[in-house]
Design a protein around this motif. Structure first.
Motif, short mmCIF file in Angstrom:
data_model
loop_
_atom_site.label_atom_id
_atom_site.label_comp_id
_atom_site.label_asym_id
_atom_site.label_seq_id
_atom_site.Cartn_x
_atom_site.Cartn_y
_atom_site.Cartn_z
N ASP A 41 0.84 -0.80 -0.05
CA ASP A 41 0.25 -0.06 -0.08
C ASP A 41 0.53 1.30 0.14
OD1 ASP A 41 -2.54 -1.64 0.02
OD2 ASP A 41 -2.49 -1.24 1.95
N LYS A 42 1.79 1.06 1.12
CA LYS A 42 2.85 1.84 0.77
C LYS A 42 3.53 2.44 -0.11
CE LYS A 42 5.92 5.29 3.19
NZ LYS A 42 5.81 6.43 2.78
N TYR A 43 3.66 1.68 -1.22
CA TYR A 43 4.56 1.90 -2.61
C TYR A 43 3.44 2.10 -3.22
CZ TYR A 43 9.12 1.91 -0.23
OH TYR A 43 9.93 1.73 0.48
N ALA A 44 2.04 1.80 -3.27
CA ALA A 44 0.86 2.09 -4.53
C ALA A 44 0.62 3.75 -4.54
CB ALA A 44 0.32 0.94 -4.79
N GLU A 45 0.71 3.81 -3.65
CA GLU A 45 0.69 5.05 -2.86
C GLU A 45 1.53 6.16 -3.54
OE1 GLU A 45 0.41 8.00 1.13
OE2 GLU A 45 -0.93 5.79 0.85
N HIS A 46 2.09 5.93 -3.44
CA HIS A 46 3.90 6.69 -3.80
C HIS A 46 3.57 6.73 -5.34
CE1 HIS A 46 7.72 8.79 -3.28
NE2 HIS A 46 8.31 7.98 -3.41
N ALA A 47 4.07 6.17 -6.13
CA ALA A 47 3.49 5.57 -7.23
C ALA A 47 2.63 6.50 -7.78
CB ALA A 47 3.39 4.71 -8.08
N THR A 48 1.58 6.92 -7.07
CA THR A 48 0.58 7.49 -7.69
C THR A 48 0.55 9.27 -7.39
OG1 THR A 48 -1.91 5.86 -6.87
CG2 THR A 48 -1.85 8.21 -6.98
N GLU A 49 1.49 9.49 -6.31
CA GLU A 49 2.65 10.67 -5.71
C GLU A 49 3.36 11.05 -6.81
OE1 GLU A 49 3.41 9.98 -1.57
OE2 GLU A 49 1.46 11.19 -1.01
N GLU A 50 3.99 10.29 -7.49
CA GLU A 50 4.58 10.84 -7.97
C GLU A 50 4.45 10.83 -9.30
OE1 GLU A 50 8.35 7.84 -6.21
OE2 GLU A 50 7.02 6.71 -7.23
N ARG A 51 3.27 9.60 -9.98
CA ARG A 51 2.86 10.43 -11.20
C ARG A 51 2.15 11.93 -11.50
NH1 ARG A 51 1.73 4.64 -11.55
NH2 ARG A 51 2.84 3.86 -13.07
N GLY A 52 1.63 11.73 -9.85
CA GLY A 52 1.35 13.57 -9.92
C GLY A 52 1.81 14.81 -9.94
N TYR A 53 3.16 14.15 -9.18
CA TYR A 53 4.39 15.32 -10.07
C TYR A 53 4.52 15.21 -11.67
CZ TYR A 53 4.23 16.22 -5.07
OH TYR A 53 4.29 16.84 -3.39
N VAL A 54 4.66 14.42 -11.18
CA VAL A 54 5.12 14.04 -13.02
C VAL A 54 3.80 14.54 -14.33
CG1 VAL A 54 5.39 12.81 -14.92
CG2 VAL A 54 6.44 11.70 -13.31
N ASP A 55 3.11 14.91 -13.98
CA ASP A 55 1.64 15.70 -14.48
C ASP A 55 2.50 16.97 -14.33
OD1 ASP A 55 0.66 13.33 -15.87
OD2 ASP A 55 -0.50 13.46 -14.75
N GLN A 56 2.46 17.58 -13.19
CA GLN A 56 2.39 18.49 -12.20
C GLN A 56 3.97 19.86 -13.47
OE1 GLN A 56 2.61 20.32 -8.92
NE2 GLN A 56 1.66 18.44 -7.97
N CYS A 57 5.26 18.21 -13.69
CA CYS A 57 6.32 19.27 -14.43
C CYS A 57 6.07 18.67 -15.89
CB CYS A 57 7.53 18.05 -13.99
SG CYS A 57 8.12 18.26 -12.29
N ILE A 58 4.79 18.29 -16.86
CA ILE A 58 4.65 18.23 -18.14
C ILE A 58 4.38 19.35 -18.33
CG2 ILE A 58 3.07 16.51 -20.14
CD1 ILE A 58 4.02 14.42 -17.74
N ASP A 59 3.30 19.93 -17.32
CA ASP A 59 2.12 21.32 -17.89
C ASP A 59 2.76 22.01 -17.38
OD1 ASP A 59 -0.58 19.79 -18.15
OD2 ASP A 59 -1.05 20.23 -15.87
N ARG A 60 3.92 22.00 -16.50
CA ARG A 60 4.82 23.65 -16.41
C ARG A 60 6.26 23.72 -17.23
NH1 ARG A 60 4.09 28.28 -15.59
NH2 ARG A 60 6.14 29.02 -14.88
#
Length: 151
Positions: A41-60
């Motif tokens: 669960d910890k690492y599944a949640e972590h992967a989701t958070e990281e994908r969120g930062y990837v999306d923010q960086c792409i948008d920027r």
């Protein structure tokens, strides 16, 4: 020139963090298959958070007029031993935070990018502290006791 360096830094995050998110998703599955549901669960949640930062960086990158690339990613290891994984992941966090500091300094006059990077830094720092804490717990309570808590 500043935007060019920021775009290059953001692209590096997109490439490396997408790889890291995939790695965390894979590790989640590995730990889940071993019965370590808390680690899964910890690492599944972590992967989701990281994908969120990837999306923010792409948008920027797009906001800054840059071209986003789907760059090749180097192979990263996977682990069946949770302790070896924690050690590896801790070192990835330490190295990533050192690189991120340089980019944050470069983005200090671009407040939007600065805020994205600052939030990402805080999240990564929290993950680093968590991994350190887990390794310390293993030393204090023993591997078997720690593993029982991961079920």
């Amino acid at each position: 020139m500043a935007n060019e360096n920021i775009i290059k830094g953001l692209q590096l995050i997109v490439t490396d963090l997408a790889q890291q998110a995939d790695g965390h998703a894979i590790q989640s599955k590995i730990f889940g298959s071993q019965g370590f549901s808390k680690l899964a669960d910890k690492y599944a949640e972590h992967a989701t958070e990281e994908r969120g930062y990837v999306d923010q960086c792409i948008d920027r990158i797009l906001d800054l007029g840059g071209d986003v690339k789907n760059e090749a990613k180097k192979e990263a290891p996977t682990y069946t031993d949770p302790v070896e994984w924690l050690k590896y992941d801790l070192q990835v966090s330490i190295d990533g935070l050192n690189s991120l500091k340089t980019l944050i300094e470069c983005a200090k006059d671009d407040l939007t990018t600065f805020d994205i990077l600052k939030d990402y830094y805080k999240d990564e720092e929290e993950d680093m502290y968590w991994a350190q804490q887990q390794l310390e717990l293993i030393e204090k309570i023993g591997l078997q006791n720690w593993l029982i808590h991961q079920i």
